[in-house]
Design a protein around this motif. Structure first.
Motif, PDB file in Angstrom:
ATOM      1  N   SER A  87       0.920  -1.196   0.062  1.00 17.19           N
ATOM      2  CA  SER A  87      -0.058   0.069   0.020  1.00 17.19           C
ATOM      3  C   SER A  87       0.879   1.374  -0.245  1.00 17.19           C
ATOM      4  O   SER A  87       1.610   1.473  -1.020  1.00 17.19           O
ATOM      5  CB  SER A  87      -1.064  -0.250   1.159  1.00 17.19           C
ATOM      6  OG  SER A  87      -1.959   0.757   1.140  1.00 17.19           O
ATOM      7  N   ALA A  88       0.811   2.033   1.100  1.00  8.84           N
ATOM      8  CA  ALA A  88       1.641   3.214   1.008  1.00  8.84           C
ATOM      9  C   ALA A  88       2.953   2.933   1.380  1.00  8.84           C
ATOM     10  O   ALA A  88       3.913   3.646   0.877  1.00  8.84           O
ATOM     11  CB  ALA A  88       1.245   4.160   1.972  1.00  8.84           C
ATOM     12  N   GLY A  89       3.526   1.771   1.830  1.00  7.72           N
ATOM     13  CA  GLY A  89       4.905   1.289   2.052  1.00  7.72           C
ATOM     14  C   GLY A  89       5.244   0.953   0.555  1.00  7.72           C
ATOM     15  O   GLY A  89       6.396   0.932   0.297  1.00  7.72           O
ATOM     16  N   GLY A  90       4.298   0.319  -0.365  1.00  9.22           N
ATOM     17  CA  GLY A  90       4.640  -0.033  -1.684  1.00  9.22           C
ATOM     18  C   GLY A  90       5.053   1.404  -2.322  1.00  9.22           C
ATOM     19  O   GLY A  90       5.771   1.176  -3.016  1.00  9.22           O
ATOM     20  N   HIS A  91       4.093   2.291  -2.008  1.00 10.32           N
ATOM     21  CA  HIS A  91       4.452   3.599  -2.550  1.00 10.32           C
ATOM     22  C   HIS A  91       5.992   3.973  -2.282  1.00 10.32           C
ATOM     23  O   HIS A  91       6.721   4.472  -3.074  1.00 10.32           O
ATOM     24  CB  HIS A  91       3.539   4.605  -2.295  1.00 10.32           C
ATOM     25  CG  HIS A  91       4.089   6.019  -2.700  1.00 10.32           C
ATOM     26  ND1 HIS A  91       4.698   6.668  -1.781  1.00 10.32           N
ATOM     27  CD2 HIS A  91       4.030   6.766  -3.872  1.00 10.32           C
ATOM     28  CE1 HIS A  91       5.067   8.016  -2.390  1.00 10.32           C
ATOM     29  NE2 HIS A  91       4.474   7.842  -3.594  1.00 10.32           N
ATOM     30  N   VAL A  92       6.064   4.025  -0.887  1.00  7.05           N
ATOM     31  CA  VAL A  92       7.698   4.458  -0.644  1.00  7.05           C
ATOM     32  C   VAL A  92       8.813   3.606  -1.159  1.00  7.05           C
ATOM     33  O   VAL A  92       9.614   4.191  -1.625  1.00  7.05           O
ATOM     34  CB  VAL A  92       7.469   4.215   1.128  1.00  7.05           C
ATOM     35  CG1 VAL A  92       9.215   4.472   1.402  1.00  7.05           C
ATOM     36  CG2 VAL A  92       6.561   5.147   1.653  1.00  7.05           C
ATOM     37  N   ALA A  93       8.471   2.250  -1.139  1.00  7.43           N
ATOM     38  CA  ALA A  93       9.566   1.350  -1.913  1.00  7.43           C
ATOM     39  C   ALA A  93       9.688   1.856  -3.381  1.00  7.43           C
ATOM     40  O   ALA A  93      10.908   2.007  -3.816  1.00  7.43           O
ATOM     41  CB  ALA A  93       9.059  -0.090  -1.971  1.00  7.43           C
ATOM     42  N   VAL A 142       9.562  -5.110  -4.810  1.00  9.98           N
ATOM     43  CA  VAL A 142       8.659  -6.070  -4.709  1.00  9.98           C
ATOM     44  C   VAL A 142       7.281  -5.356  -4.203  1.00  9.98           C
ATOM     45  O   VAL A 142       7.490  -4.997  -2.769  1.00  9.98           O
ATOM     46  CB  VAL A 142       8.928  -7.268  -3.620  1.00  9.98           C
ATOM     47  CG1 VAL A 142       7.891  -8.260  -3.347  1.00  9.98           C
ATOM     48  CG2 VAL A 142      10.091  -8.098  -4.131  1.00  9.98           C
ATOM     49  N   LEU A 143       6.380  -5.062  -4.732  1.00 12.89           N
ATOM     50  CA  LEU A 143       5.241  -4.162  -4.319  1.00 12.89           C
ATOM     51  C   LEU A 143       3.927  -4.905  -4.232  1.00 12.89           C
ATOM     52  O   LEU A 143       3.449  -5.459  -5.099  1.00 12.89           O
ATOM     53  CB  LEU A 143       5.201  -3.128  -5.333  1.00 12.89           C
ATOM     54  CG  LEU A 143       6.290  -2.675  -5.998  1.00 12.89           C
ATOM     55  CD1 LEU A 143       6.034  -1.505  -6.889  1.00 12.89           C
ATOM     56  CD2 LEU A 143       7.124  -1.550  -4.384  1.00 12.89           C
ATOM     57  N   PHE A 144       3.324  -4.952  -2.935  1.00 11.87           N
ATOM     58  CA  PHE A 144       2.133  -5.555  -2.599  1.00 11.87           C
ATOM     59  C   PHE A 144       0.918  -4.194  -2.600  1.00 11.87           C
ATOM     60  O   PHE A 144       1.068  -3.397  -1.943  1.00 11.87           O
ATOM     61  CB  PHE A 144       2.138  -6.044  -1.294  1.00 11.87           C
ATOM     62  CG  PHE A 144       3.100  -7.308  -0.998  1.00 11.87           C
ATOM     63  CD1 PHE A 144       2.670  -8.564  -1.355  1.00 11.87           C
ATOM     64  CD2 PHE A 144       4.711  -6.974  -0.831  1.00 11.87           C
ATOM     65  CE1 PHE A 144       3.953  -9.446  -0.928  1.00 11.87           C
ATOM     66  CE2 PHE A 144       5.458  -7.805  -0.858  1.00 11.87           C
ATOM     67  CZ  PHE A 144       5.004  -9.118  -0.962  1.00 11.87           C
ATOM     68  N   ASN A 145       0.116  -4.431  -3.299  1.00  7.75           N
ATOM     69  CA  ASN A 145      -1.042  -3.299  -3.933  1.00  7.75           C
ATOM     70  C   ASN A 145      -0.565  -2.095  -3.511  1.00  7.75           C
ATOM     71  O   ASN A 145      -1.080  -1.212  -2.700  1.00  7.75           O
ATOM     72  CB  ASN A 145      -2.435  -3.679  -3.139  1.00  7.75           C
ATOM     73  CG  ASN A 145      -2.364  -4.041  -1.543  1.00  7.75           C
ATOM     74  OD1 ASN A 145      -3.081  -5.027  -1.227  1.00  7.75           O
ATOM     75  ND2 ASN A 145      -1.637  -3.145  -0.584  1.00  7.75           N
ATOM     76  N   PRO A 146       0.374  -1.693  -4.392  1.00  3.66           N
ATOM     77  CA  PRO A 146       1.107  -0.362  -4.007  1.00  3.66           C
ATOM     78  C   PRO A 146       0.126   1.030  -4.702  1.00  3.66           C
ATOM     79  O   PRO A 146      -0.393   0.770  -5.700  1.00  3.66           O
ATOM     80  CB  PRO A 146       2.537  -0.513  -4.861  1.00  3.66           C
ATOM     81  CG  PRO A 146       2.263  -1.114  -5.857  1.00  3.66           C
ATOM     82  CD  PRO A 146       1.005  -2.246  -5.367  1.00  3.66           C
ATOM     83  N   VAL A 147       0.227   2.023  -3.814  1.00  2.00           N
ATOM     84  CA  VAL A 147      -0.282   3.254  -4.357  1.00  2.00           C
ATOM     85  C   VAL A 147       0.475   4.043  -5.016  1.00  2.00           C
ATOM     86  O   VAL A 147       0.906   5.048  -4.715  1.00  2.00           O
ATOM     87  CB  VAL A 147      -1.107   3.879  -3.252  1.00  2.00           C
ATOM     88  CG1 VAL A 147      -2.278   3.176  -2.839  1.00  2.00           C
ATOM     89  CG2 VAL A 147      -0.134   4.343  -2.065  1.00  2.00           C
ATOM     90  N   THR A 201      10.576  -5.129 -11.346  1.00  2.00           N
ATOM     91  CA  THR A 201       9.492  -5.108 -10.434  1.00  2.00           C
ATOM     92  C   THR A 201       8.644  -6.066 -10.527  1.00  2.00           C
ATOM     93  O   THR A 201       8.298  -6.502 -11.617  1.00  2.00           O
ATOM     94  CB  THR A 201       8.956  -3.673 -10.638  1.00  2.00           C
ATOM     95  OG1 THR A 201       9.702  -2.573 -10.525  1.00  2.00           O
ATOM     96  CG2 THR A 201       7.558  -3.583  -9.780  1.00  2.00           C
ATOM     97  N   VAL A 202       8.106  -6.711  -9.256  1.00  2.00           N
ATOM     98  CA  VAL A 202       6.985  -7.632  -9.357  1.00  2.00           C
ATOM     99  C   VAL A 202       5.874  -6.667  -8.408  1.00  2.00           C
ATOM    100  O   VAL A 202       6.160  -6.275  -7.466  1.00  2.00           O
ATOM    101  CB  VAL A 202       7.288  -8.949  -8.660  1.00  2.00           C
ATOM    102  CG1 VAL A 202       7.697  -8.723  -7.294  1.00  2.00           C
ATOM    103  CG2 VAL A 202       6.036  -9.731  -9.021  1.00  2.00           C
ATOM    104  N   VAL A 203       4.551  -6.912  -8.824  1.00  2.00           N
ATOM    105  CA  VAL A 203       3.461  -6.433  -8.413  1.00  2.00           C
ATOM    106  C   VAL A 203       2.558  -7.389  -8.039  1.00  2.00           C
ATOM    107  O   VAL A 203       2.038  -8.201  -8.819  1.00  2.00           O
ATOM    108  CB  VAL A 203       2.962  -5.016  -9.201  1.00  2.00           C
ATOM    109  CG1 VAL A 203       1.611  -4.617  -8.495  1.00  2.00           C
ATOM    110  CG2 VAL A 203       3.904  -4.016  -9.660  1.00  2.00           C
ATOM    111  N   PHE A 204       1.719  -7.232  -6.830  1.00  2.00           N
ATOM    112  CA  PHE A 204       0.599  -8.084  -6.487  1.00  2.00           C
ATOM    113  C   PHE A 204      -0.722  -7.231  -5.981  1.00  2.00           C
ATOM    114  O   PHE A 204      -0.311  -6.460  -5.366  1.00  2.00           O
ATOM    115  CB  PHE A 204       1.030  -9.013  -5.087  1.00  2.00           C
ATOM    116  CG  PHE A 204       2.415  -9.857  -5.284  1.00  2.00           C
ATOM    117  CD1 PHE A 204       2.419 -10.859  -6.172  1.00  2.00           C
ATOM    118  CD2 PHE A 204       3.341  -9.433  -4.668  1.00  2.00           C
ATOM    119  CE1 PHE A 204       3.684 -11.538  -6.398  1.00  2.00           C
ATOM    120  CE2 PHE A 204       4.422  -9.977  -4.695  1.00  2.00           C
ATOM    121  CZ  PHE A 204       4.658 -11.400  -5.668  1.00  2.00           C
ATOM    122  N   LEU A 205      -1.517  -7.555  -6.707  1.00  3.69           N
ATOM    123  CA  LEU A 205      -2.790  -6.875  -6.816  1.00  3.69           C
ATOM    124  C   LEU A 205      -4.160  -7.586  -6.920  1.00  3.69           C
ATOM    125  O   LEU A 205      -4.404  -8.395  -7.581  1.00  3.69           O
ATOM    126  CB  LEU A 205      -2.808  -5.894  -7.918  1.00  3.69           C
ATOM    127  CG  LEU A 205      -4.185  -4.638  -7.922  1.00  3.69           C
ATOM    128  CD1 LEU A 205      -4.029  -3.991  -6.585  1.00  3.69           C
ATOM    129  CD2 LEU A 205      -4.302  -4.049  -9.162  1.00  3.69           C
TER     130      LEU A 205
END
Length: 281
Positions: A140-146, A171-176, A209-213
Motif C-alpha cells: 500500500s503506502a509502503g509499496g509507494h515508499v519502496a 517487490v510491491l504489494f497493492n502499492p499506491v 519489479t513484481v506487483v501483487f494486486l
C-alpha cells in the motif's frame, strides 16, 4: 470418520505452522538507527540468515509497512522477512515517519525510504550485504515508499548523495504507485504529484519489479496497475503483475494469499539471482 489422507495433510500443515511460529520466536533482529531528526531515531530491524558469515556478501531486502502515510506498524512484513532470511537473504524492516505520529506528509515518508536504502548501501560492508543486490518492498503506502526510493529524487540534501538511494529490485504489494489526478493520494499531494508519483517518474533504468494486486482493491484499480506495467515495459524495464481474483486491499497479509504472494516473491528474487533453489513455502 475423517479421511485418513486429510488427517495426514492437516498434521503436516500444523507442523509447518508450528515450525514457522518457533522460527519467529527464536529470531531476534539487530536494531540500527538509520536516521535522526531532532530527538527522533528512525530504526531498522535486521534479520540475518541462519549460519550468517560476516566475510560474505548477502543480498538484502528492505520492507516498508503500509498505513496510508498516516499510521502502520514496522512489524507488518516480519513473517515475510523471516522467511526470506531462511532463504539466505539479509532482511530488514524499516520504520519511517507518518502523519499520526510525526505530523508529516507523504514527502517525508518517501525521503525516509530513500535514507533507509542509502544507509543500508553505505553500511553494506559491516552488515554483510551486497550493495548491488538490495531490493525494496512494501504494501500500500509502503509499496509507494519502496517504488519512490527507486523512481523519485526526494533525497535528503544533507546526506551523502554520492551513495545511491535506489534499490536494485522492487517487490510491491497493492502499492499506491500512481498519485496523479483521480488516483490515491492526489488529495494530499495535489500539484506536487510529479515529484512523488512513481508512475510519473518511470524512466529507463527503473528497477525490475513484481506487483501483487487484488481485482477488488478499492484503492488501486486493475487498469492503473496495467498502465504501470505497460509504462515500465516501454522504458525497457521488467515488470510482472500478478492479479488475484476478488481479493480486496491488504489481501496479502494472511491466509492463502499470504502464502501465494510470498511464494511468488521467492520465485521473482530467485530469477534475479538473489536466492537459490525452489521456494520452501
Amino acid at each position: 470418520m475423517q479421511n485418513p489422507l486429510k488427517k495426514i495433510i492437516l498434521a503436516a500443515l500444523l507442523m509447518c505452522l508450528a515450525q514457522f511460529s518457533i522460527a519467529q520466536q527464536d529470531t531476534i533482529p539487530a536494531i540500527r538507527t538509520y536516521k535522526k531528526i531532532d530527538t527522533l531515531n528512525l530504526q531498522l530491524k535486521i534479520f540475518k540468515p541462519v549460519g550468517f558469515d560476516a566475510s560474505k556478501k548477502y543480498p538484502a531486502i528492505v520492507f516498508f509497512f503500509g498505513g496510508g502515510w498516516v499510521g502502520g506498524n514496522i512489524g507488518q512484513f516480519q513473517k515475510q522477512a523471516i522467511y526470506l532470511a531462511s532463504r539466505g537473504m539479509v532482511t530488514i524492516l524499516a520504520d519511517y515517519r507518518v502523519a499520526s505520529r510525526h505530523h508529516t506528509t507523504p514527502f517525508e515518508c518517501a525521503a525516509d525510504g530513500k535514507s533507509a536504502i542509502r544507509y543500508v548501501r553505505q553500511h553494506s560492508a559491516e552488515l554483510g550485504i551486497d550493495p548491488n543486490r538490495i531490493a525494496a518492498g512494501g504494501g500500500s503506502a509502503g509499496g509507494h515508499v519502496a517504488a519512490a526510493t527507486d523512481l523519485t529524487k526526494l533525497d535528503e540534501p544533507s546526506e551523502d548523495l554520492t551513495v545511491s538511494s535506489r534499490p536494485n529490485a522492487l517487490v510491491l504489494f497493492n502499492p499506491v504507485f500512481n498519485n496523479g489526478p483521480g488516483e490515491y493520494g492526489y488529495d494530499r499531494i495535489k500539484d506536487r504529484f510529479p515529484e512523488i508519483s512513481p508512475f510519473h517518474n518511470i524512466a529507463k533504468g527503473a528497477a525490475p519489479t513484481v506487483v501483487f494486486l487484488g481485482t477488488k482493491d478499492k484503492l488501486i484499480s486493475v487498469p492503473t496497475a496495467e498502465a504501470y506495467k505497460a509504462k515500465m515495459l516501454e522504458a525497457g524495464s521488467r515488470c510482472e503483475l500478478f492479479l488475484y481474483p476478488d481479493q480486496p486491499h491488504g489481501f496479502f497479509n494472511k491466509g492463502e494469499s499470504f502464502t501465494q504472494t510470498l511464494r511468488q516473491t521467492d520465485i521473482f528474487l530467485e530469477s534475479l539471482g538473489y536466492i537459490k533453489g525452489k521456494p520452501t513455502i
